[in-house]
Design a protein around this motif. Structure first.
Motif, PDB file in Angstrom:
ATOM      1  N   ARG C 207     -71.158 -26.539 -13.688  1.00 16.54           N
ATOM      2  CA  ARG C 207     -69.966 -27.154 -13.098  1.00 16.54           C
ATOM      3  C   ARG C 207     -68.821 -27.201 -14.097  1.00 16.54           C
ATOM      4  O   ARG C 207     -69.022 -27.259 -15.304  1.00 16.54           O
ATOM      5  CB  ARG C 207     -70.276 -28.566 -12.629  1.00 16.54           C
ATOM      6  CG  ARG C 207     -71.134 -28.605 -11.390  1.00 16.54           C
ATOM      7  CD  ARG C 207     -71.160 -29.981 -10.782  1.00 16.54           C
ATOM      8  NE  ARG C 207     -71.788 -30.959 -11.631  1.00 16.54           N
ATOM      9  CZ  ARG C 207     -71.195 -32.045 -12.122  1.00 16.54           C
ATOM     10  NH1 ARG C 207     -69.914 -32.297 -11.843  1.00 16.54           N
ATOM     11  NH2 ARG C 207     -71.852 -32.887 -12.882  1.00 16.54           N
ATOM     12  N   THR C 226     -66.688 -26.094  -6.956  1.00 14.36           N
ATOM     13  CA  THR C 226     -67.190 -26.920  -5.855  1.00 14.36           C
ATOM     14  C   THR C 226     -67.412 -26.079  -4.608  1.00 14.36           C
ATOM     15  O   THR C 226     -66.788 -25.030  -4.437  1.00 14.36           O
ATOM     16  CB  THR C 226     -66.205 -28.068  -5.539  1.00 14.36           C
ATOM     17  OG1 THR C 226     -66.736 -28.893  -4.502  1.00 14.36           O
ATOM     18  CG2 THR C 226     -64.853 -27.534  -5.083  1.00 14.36           C
ATOM     19  N   SER C 260     -75.767 -28.087  -4.879  1.00 11.68           N
ATOM     20  CA  SER C 260     -75.428 -28.898  -6.050  1.00 11.68           C
ATOM     21  C   SER C 260     -73.926 -29.075  -6.213  1.00 11.68           C
ATOM     22  O   SER C 260     -73.479 -29.968  -6.923  1.00 11.68           O
ATOM     23  CB  SER C 260     -76.025 -28.293  -7.318  1.00 11.68           C
ATOM     24  OG  SER C 260     -75.351 -27.102  -7.676  1.00 11.68           O
ATOM     25  N   LYS C 261     -73.147 -28.211  -5.572  1.00 10.56           N
ATOM     26  CA  LYS C 261     -71.692 -28.356  -5.647  1.00 10.56           C
ATOM     27  C   LYS C 261     -71.129 -28.868  -4.324  1.00 10.56           C
ATOM     28  O   LYS C 261     -69.928 -28.783  -4.078  1.00 10.56           O
ATOM     29  CB  LYS C 261     -71.060 -27.028  -6.071  1.00 10.56           C
ATOM     30  CG  LYS C 261     -71.479 -26.627  -7.506  1.00 10.56           C
ATOM     31  CD  LYS C 261     -71.080 -25.217  -7.895  1.00 10.56           C
ATOM     32  CE  LYS C 261     -71.599 -24.905  -9.305  1.00 10.56           C
ATOM     33  NZ  LYS C 261     -71.414 -23.478  -9.661  1.00 10.56           N
ATOM     34  N   GLN C 263     -70.626 -31.962  -3.471  1.00  6.84           N
ATOM     35  CA  GLN C 263     -70.680 -33.266  -4.099  1.00  6.84           C
ATOM     36  C   GLN C 263     -69.292 -33.682  -4.566  1.00  6.84           C
ATOM     37  O   GLN C 263     -68.421 -32.830  -4.783  1.00  6.84           O
ATOM     38  CB  GLN C 263     -71.647 -33.212  -5.299  1.00  6.84           C
ATOM     39  CG  GLN C 263     -72.081 -34.559  -5.832  1.00  6.84           C
ATOM     40  CD  GLN C 263     -72.621 -35.451  -4.731  1.00  6.84           C
ATOM     41  OE1 GLN C 263     -71.857 -36.134  -4.044  1.00  6.84           O
ATOM     42  NE2 GLN C 263     -73.929 -35.444  -4.534  1.00  6.84           N
ATOM     43  N   TYR C 265     -68.162 -35.500  -7.714  1.00 12.37           N
ATOM     44  CA  TYR C 265     -68.777 -35.901  -8.972  1.00 12.37           C
ATOM     45  C   TYR C 265     -67.871 -36.794  -9.796  1.00 12.37           C
ATOM     46  O   TYR C 265     -66.636 -36.673  -9.771  1.00 12.37           O
ATOM     47  CB  TYR C 265     -69.130 -34.659  -9.800  1.00 12.37           C
ATOM     48  CG  TYR C 265     -70.427 -34.011  -9.387  1.00 12.37           C
ATOM     49  CD1 TYR C 265     -71.654 -34.605  -9.679  1.00 12.37           C
ATOM     50  CD2 TYR C 265     -70.436 -32.796  -8.704  1.00 12.37           C
ATOM     51  CE1 TYR C 265     -72.848 -34.006  -9.320  1.00 12.37           C
ATOM     52  CE2 TYR C 265     -71.625 -32.184  -8.342  1.00 12.37           C
ATOM     53  CZ  TYR C 265     -72.837 -32.799  -8.650  1.00 12.37           C
ATOM     54  OH  TYR C 265     -74.019 -32.213  -8.290  1.00 12.37           O
ATOM     55  N   THR C 295     -75.856 -33.257 -12.858  1.00 13.23           N
ATOM     56  CA  THR C 295     -75.689 -32.624 -11.550  1.00 13.23           C
ATOM     57  C   THR C 295     -76.881 -33.028 -10.694  1.00 13.23           C
ATOM     58  O   THR C 295     -78.007 -33.056 -11.187  1.00 13.23           O
ATOM     59  CB  THR C 295     -75.611 -31.098 -11.729  1.00 13.23           C
ATOM     60  OG1 THR C 295     -74.429 -30.792 -12.475  1.00 13.23           O
ATOM     61  CG2 THR C 295     -75.542 -30.383 -10.396  1.00 13.23           C
ATOM     62  N   HIS C 296     -76.603 -33.340  -9.435  1.00 13.44           N
ATOM     63  CA  HIS C 296     -77.671 -33.975  -8.655  1.00 13.44           C
ATOM     64  C   HIS C 296     -78.901 -33.077  -8.523  1.00 13.44           C
ATOM     65  O   HIS C 296     -78.815 -31.860  -8.620  1.00 13.44           O
ATOM     66  CB  HIS C 296     -77.170 -34.474  -7.299  1.00 13.44           C
ATOM     67  CG  HIS C 296     -76.876 -33.412  -6.277  1.00 13.44           C
ATOM     68  ND1 HIS C 296     -75.625 -33.224  -5.731  1.00 13.44           N
ATOM     69  CD2 HIS C 296     -77.661 -32.499  -5.665  1.00 13.44           C
ATOM     70  CE1 HIS C 296     -75.679 -32.238  -4.841  1.00 13.44           C
ATOM     71  NE2 HIS C 296     -76.890 -31.779  -4.793  1.00 13.44           N
ATOM     72  N   MET C 331     -75.067 -40.667  -3.596  1.00 11.81           N
ATOM     73  CA  MET C 331     -73.916 -39.787  -3.715  1.00 11.81           C
ATOM     74  C   MET C 331     -73.506 -39.312  -2.328  1.00 11.81           C
ATOM     75  O   MET C 331     -73.839 -39.957  -1.336  1.00 11.81           O
ATOM     76  CB  MET C 331     -74.222 -38.676  -4.716  1.00 11.81           C
ATOM     77  CG  MET C 331     -74.474 -39.307  -6.100  1.00 11.81           C
ATOM     78  SD  MET C 331     -74.422 -38.180  -7.493  1.00 11.81           S
ATOM     79  CE  MET C 331     -72.688 -37.739  -7.557  1.00 11.81           C
TER      80      MET C 331
END
Lengths: 176, 284, 791
Positions: C207, C226, C260-261, C263, C265, C295-296, C331
């Motif tokens: 990221r 993202t 993962s993107k 999100q 953050y 990162t989640h 989140m």
């Protein structure tokens, strides 16, 4: 600061750099050659692979000062006058890339293989790319692309994973 | 991540390198190919004040013969070791094991000397040089000294080199006529060996006359499977080899990590020793 | 491939194996990854993270960092608290959900190893990294909360002490008869517990975020790696208080996401806050090992699943009780991930009773959220695993037990026990094709032979007949699920005066190939050359409206929007053409981009000529606006339901526990295919990730709550030699919920493959008495399973 002279993709650069500067950051942040990305901090992913004096190297695991006096080839130095190399074309035609982040490293690693072994089997290709991670393609079309670039069709024989690119008999996997 | 700042020197002779190391005391790190050091620096697990780049010192790279001994310069890269005709002829085990180290790009840069000096028991080459009964030649302020591999690996990531010493060459007795095999067990191509077994076997009259077995990742240092080695002498087929290999984990102290427990590692050591010896002996 | 009639018009482009438009820049290093962006005066942000899973922060002193060379600023959580709201959770799944405050940077307590505690801002990334080490933080340790079930105990230490519980929510669903009732009349019931290990998504591009402020007007441009530039814009406006119309969010080239993107953050908000504070451009780029903390993660569930069936293997009911690891905070869609799965446990099967319950639990670990498949792989795994167990219990072939329960081809559309209406599918066709490609009978024969001779290398065969819900999502369904937004997608088409075409999409590709596929769709409908179409995306200024890319939604919703917009362009052009050709609209034919009058083919106008006519507006019919551009926002009427049959053969070395995939065959039905090469690539990549969950990957924590698999050296992402060649094929039953007939393919491989592989491993060992191996099926776990079963 240490003074270095590095030829990158045919252009010679002279710079004073901090000794700790990674070659990958030198290329990206100092020279603006952002075609070489960075994907990890443990030299596992291979996204940053370049050629250093003609041999593949992970530019995140080389200090810029170690490249002093050397020639570096990046993915940005491959195509001439907009003409893609056979490997680049093959990656395009075989859909060997999706997000494309690993692609520069994959191409540089594949060049390295084909220099030494111009007609690899599909398992030799897989083995040669073991240091390059891709999260999108599942590797199959990357293997196809490398085979296609070597003038071979996909569909080489069953696994012979016990040979190194050099033909050296090695044991990479345990079999009963 | 980003390495911490350090001073940098690129000596042109061994003597200059040793002097720089001596001046820096404990605060210097030797940089050869950098394939172990750079990740440590990037994860900020090492904070040297000085990095001594020995990578360009002439004479430390390449392989030569010295009578019955093969002499490998410490800066010889993995790539070169795998392809070197002398290594392949006289120390095939080293070539075979080196081909399993990391990946082609790392093998271009990483050196034999660097791998040994790093003294990681999970690395493939320490156990191999141990099995080969190799010797390591260090240069220091007092001159050169030769350390047997059995004495070189002192503890986890700790070799017998003092801070002012530089590993300059590796000497291995020619293993002509010995069968060999490196059996590496790892979960994915990139990962470290859970256990590795380096086997050398000399046969006489269809029996194993002598066997040497090096173990990767079975303790804080690379180890020899001494009990198994003793028991292998005289083995004349798969069953005696299996019985002998059942002692491969004796005296080891394997660790626990996310990939394996000590108990499983001990089991693997036995199974892989059997396989490696059978293959090396041509009995497999 | 089974070619069946497809919906909509068939043109030259849709269905064609076009090499991708995106490739040229990616192959030559001319990409714009976020970290490539350099802006004059740009500063670098670095984040100091908690080394502890749970602790009270007693002191943060950033002053020493300011002494370091090149450092311009440093902030603690308290320093930034005033200008930053809580990070958003857009999916509070129940009315009484526990919704803790989630500051982008911790102020008084850290709740996972990696929780941000301070930031430094320096002239370059090296100086920033150095300065982090000068920040002084004192912690007062608190007990970590790691065990999902123990966390629910009365006296358990609390992740959020002010909430009084670690239970985030309990979400039930019960349909059909009661499970207790069908259990009464069942011949057989089986209950199993499965574990979904935590996974780290590992998009290859770490990221990164760059924020450039324009102080004079209070405008900010946020470049971020993202998947969701549009959602991010709205949320960042909320978190930072910067008005939405002053925020522009750009997702430049993005190197993979896999959820993962998807999100919002903390680092995105922090970069924005710091840029606002300093009035300078700011960049933050995560390192890989930092990303492993920050990162989640995905998955992380305990699944108790119970089936009731007849002696003949007919399912009567299904009961599922989940405990899902939320991590330390909620989140963007954390609580909703298991709920997406709730509808998928019944899968392709008919039954009379279904009960589902999910309990969300807070732990002191990195928050979880969407990872490729998001709830659906977990559901598919559990049902497909227990179907194999049912087959074994009844002595039936695992394929046969599925046949006896699945929805037959003539039963579509079919409303499942979970309430979804599957519009189309043909499980028989996909399964028969897969069995034939796989050589199922021969492999079973080899398996028997190996078993009979006691071969230490066993052969196992795993099957997975899966479906998934894609095309997220009908907005009214989302409302019913308490999701905070809609599920529509927007597209507009701009006909340029020179005849070229701009397609503006609200989807935000990061490797999927939307530029190519949307061009194919638009080129077909408009009859223009593929090369003449440019697709604009990922910039809230050029593409103001969108719901972005996740959940295999882009083609079924966003592609459909492109299709409808292009269709409207043609309709508008037809009016102009009729006027220019002095014919009625009904007398016009439109083919290959040209309107002609039926019966007099010399009277023609191309759509490009009409675009120019619209531009000049010299001779348009009265009352017609001088534009043939069009815009559509599509809200899907239903989900789409791709399905497929996956078969995996593994060799398991019982002596060491080593598992090797010998062959893998899958036949997927993703509806109509726009680009078969891209579909195949999506399947390949999905398979790799699903197989990796089965065999290799796990985010491992120690008893203190430290992430042990904290770098790529320890978290085992497979590389090329670790994976086999896949045999992929397709059947094609068009979706009926969109005009294109498409279903979506982004997650299929991941969802289907994990149970196929684990079923194969268990199948190999079942004759030895093994009935399960926990994921990942490491050599040691396999070895232990064999040892315990044979002891």
């Amino acid at each position: 600061m240490t003074h270095i002279t590095v030829n990158v993709d045919g252009t010679t650069y002279e710079d004073d750099v901090e000794p700790r500067l990674l070659l990958a950051h030198y290329l990206r942040d100092r020279l603006g050659l952002t075609g070489t990305p960075i994907g990890c901090d443990t030299s596992n992913c291979g996204a940053c692979t370049v050629e250093l004096d003609g041999a593949s190297a992970k530019s995140c695991s080389v200090l810029a000062v170690q490249a002093d006096g050397c020639a570096v080839t990046t993915v940005q130095g491959l195509a001439r006058n907009g003409e893609l190399t056979a490997l680049q074309r093959a990656f395009h035609e075989q859909h060997g890339l999706q997000c494309g982040y690993c692609t520069p490293g994959m191409i540089m690693a594949a060049r390295d293989l084909l220099r030494e072994n111009p007609h690899p089997t599909s398992d030799e290709v897989r083995h040669a790319l073991e240091g390059n991670l891709c999260r999108c393609t599942g590797y199959q079309n990357i293997v196809r692309a490398v085979l296609a670039a070597s003038g071979q069709q996909d569909g080489s024989g069953p696994a012979d994973r016990t040979r190194d690119a050099s033909g050296q008999q090695v044991t990479e996997e345990v079999t009963a | 991540m980003i390495p911490p700042a350090f001073e940098y020197a690129r000596p042109e002779t061994v003597e200059e390198a040793v002097r720089l190391l001596a001046e820096a005391g404990d605060e210097a790190k030797v940089l050869a190919g950098g394939q172990s050091l750079l990740p440590l620096l990037r994860l900020r697990l090492a904070f040297p004040e000085l990095v001594v780049d020995v990578g360009r010192i002439p004479g430390l790279r390449g392989v030569r013969e010295d009578g019955d001994t093969l002499v490998i310069g410490a800066l010889t890269t993995h790539h070169e070791v795998i392809r070197d005709p002398l290594v392949r002829r006289h120390a095939g085990l080293l070539a075979a094991a080196t081909a399993t180290v990391a990946d082609p790009a790392v093998r271009h840069r990483g050196t034999l000397g660097g791998s040994l000096a790093h003294a990681d028991p999970a690395g493939d080459l320490p156990a191999v040089v141990l099995a080969l009964d190799g010797e390591l030649v260090a240069a220091g302020p007092e001159g050169r000294r030769t350390v047997p591999a059995r004495e070189f690996f002192v503890d986890y990531l700790q070799s017998a080199l003092s801070p002012d010493e530089l590993l300059i060459e590796i000497r291995v007795p020619k293993a002509d006529g010995w069968g060999f095999h490196y059996e590496k067990f790892h979960r994915v191509a990139q990962s470290w060996a859970i256990v590795g077994v380096a086997a050398l076997v000399r046969r006489e009259d269809g029996r194993i006359a002598e066997a040497r077995v090096g173990l990767t990742n079975m303790g804080a240092t690379p180890l020899r499977a001494s009990a198994a080695e003793t028991a292998l002498a005289g083995a004349d087929g798969p069953d005696p080899v299996r019985r002998a290999a059942s002692g491969a984990a004796e005296g080891t102290r394997p660790g626990q990590d996310a990939s394996a427990s000590p108990e499983y590692r001990a089991h693997l050591a036995r199974v892989l020793t059997e396989r490696a010896v059978l293959t090396a002996a041509g009995m497999g | 491939m089974t070619d069946q009639a497809v919906a909509g018009e068939v043109g030259r482009e849709v269905g064609r194996a076009r090499p991708r438009k995106e490739d040229a820049r990616l192959l030559t290093g001319q990409t714009t990854w976020t970290d490539n962006i350099q802006v004059a005066g740009m500063l670098h942000l670095a984040v100091l993270r908690s080394p502890m899973a749970h602790a009270r922060i007693t002191r943060v002193d950033v002053a020493p960092a300011l002494e370091r060379p090149g450092v311009l600023a440093a902030f603690s959580g308290a320093d930034l608290a005033e200008g930053l709201g809580s990070l958003p959770c857009a999916w509070p799944v129940t009315e009484d959900i526990v919704l803790p405050d989630h500051p982008p940077i911790a102020v008084d307590e850290v709740r996972y190893a990696g929780d941000p505690v301070a930031v430094v801002v320096a002239r370059d990334r090296y100086a920033a990294a150095d300065a982090l080490e000068a920040v002084e933080v004192d912690y007062d340790p608190l007990p970590p909360v790691l065990d999902l079930e123990a966390a629910l105990a009365e006296d358990a230490p609390l992740v959020h002490s002010d909430k009084g519980t670690n239970r985030c929510y309990a979400w039930p669903l019960a349909t059909g008869e009661s499970f207790a009732a069908v259990r009464e009349r069942a011949d057989v019931t089986l209950k199993r517990r499965y574990h979904q290990q935590r996974l780290i998504p590992n998009a290859m591009e770490p990221r990164a975020v760059v924020v450039t402020p324009l102080a004079a007007s209070g405008e900010y441009t946020v470049y971020s790696a993202t998947q969701i530039p549009h959602i991010l814009r709205i949320m960042l406006a909320t978190v930072t208080g910067i008005p939405e119309h002053k925020l522009r969010v750009i997702a430049p080239d993005v190197g993979g996401g896999f959820g993962s993107k998807l999100q919002v953050y903390g680092e995105e908000a922090l970069a924005l806050a710091v840029a606002r504070e300093l009035g300078r451009p700011v960049k933050w780029t995560e390192s890989r090992s930092e990303g492993y903390l920050a990162t989640h993660h995905g998955r992380g569930m305990i699944q108790d699943i119970e089936v009731a069936a007849t002696r003949e293997g007919r399912l009567l009911g299904l009961k599922v009780d989940l405990v899902a690891d939320m991590g330390a905070y909620l989140m963007l869609v954390t609580p909703g991930i298991p709920i997406l799965g709730a509808f998928m446990y019944p899968a392709i099967y008919k039954m009379d009773a279904y009960e589902f319950r999910c309990t969300g639990v807070f732990t002191t670990r990195t928050p979880t959220d969407a990872y490729r498949g998001a709830g659906r792989p977990e559901a598919t795994f559990a049902i497909e695993r227990i179907m194999d167990e049912l087959a074994a219990e009844l002595g039936l072939d695992p394929v046969e037990v599925r046949r006896r329960n699945w929805i037959r081809r003539e039963e579509f559309p079919y409303t499942t026990i979970a309430g979804l209406t599957y519009d189309s599918g043909d499980y028989e066709a996909a399964t028969d094709r897969a069995l034939s490609l796989f050589g199922y009978d021969d492999l079973r024969a080899e398996q028997r032979a190996r078993n009979e001779r006691g071969d230490p290398v066993r052969l196992g065969i795993g099957v997975s007949t899966f479906t998934e819900m894609c095309g997220l999502a009908p907005s009214r369904v989302l409302r019913d699920l308490r999701y905070g937004a809609g599920g529509w997608e927007a597209a507009s088409i701009r006909m340029l005066p020179t005849g070229k075409v701009e397609v503006v999409t609200g989807t935000s590709p990061h490797g999927q190939g939307h530029e190519t596929c949307w061009s194919q769709i638009a080129a077909d409908v408009l009859g223009v050359p593929f090369e003449d179409v440019e697709v604009l995306h990922g910039d809230t200024k050029s593409s103001p409206q969108g719901m972005d890319t996740y959940g295999s939604r882009s083609l079924a919703v966003g592609g459909e929007a492109v299709h409808r917009a292009a269709t409207t362009v043609v309709a508008k052009a037809r009016k102009v053409a009729a006027h220019l050709l002095e014919a009625s609209e009904q007398d016009l034919e439109f083919r290959d981009g040209v309107f002609s009058v039926k019966g007099s083919p010399e009277a023609r106008r191309s759509i490009q000529e009409i675009a120019f006519e619209a531009f000049t507006n010299h001779d348009l019919p009265d009352g017609v606006e001088p534009s043939i551009n069009a815009e559509h926002v599509v809200d899907p009427e239903n989900f789409s339901f791709p399905h497929g049959t996956h078969l995996c053969a593994v060799e398991v070395h019982t002596e060491t526990g080593w598992t090797r995939i010998r062959s893998y065959v899958c036949v997927d039905d993703v509806g109509r295919v726009v680009n078969p090469v891209i579909v195949e690539g999506q399947v390949h990549g999905g398979l790799a990730q699903g197989i990796a969950q089965a065999l290799y990957e796990e985010a491992v924590y120690d008893d203190e709550g430290n992430l042990v698999s904290g770098s790529m050296a320890d978290y085992l992402v497979p590389s090329a030699p670790d994976l086999p060649d896949f045999v992929t094929d397709r059947t094609e039953t068009p979706a009926t919920s969109n005009a294109l007939g498409v279903k979506g393919v982004g997650e299929a491989g991941t969802i289907a493959s994990t149970p196929a592989v684990v079923n194969a491993v268990v199948d190999a060992l079942r004759p030895l008495g093994v009935t399960d191996v926990r994921m990942p099926c490491t050599p040691e776990r396999v070895w232990r399973a064999v040892r315990e079963a044979t002891a």
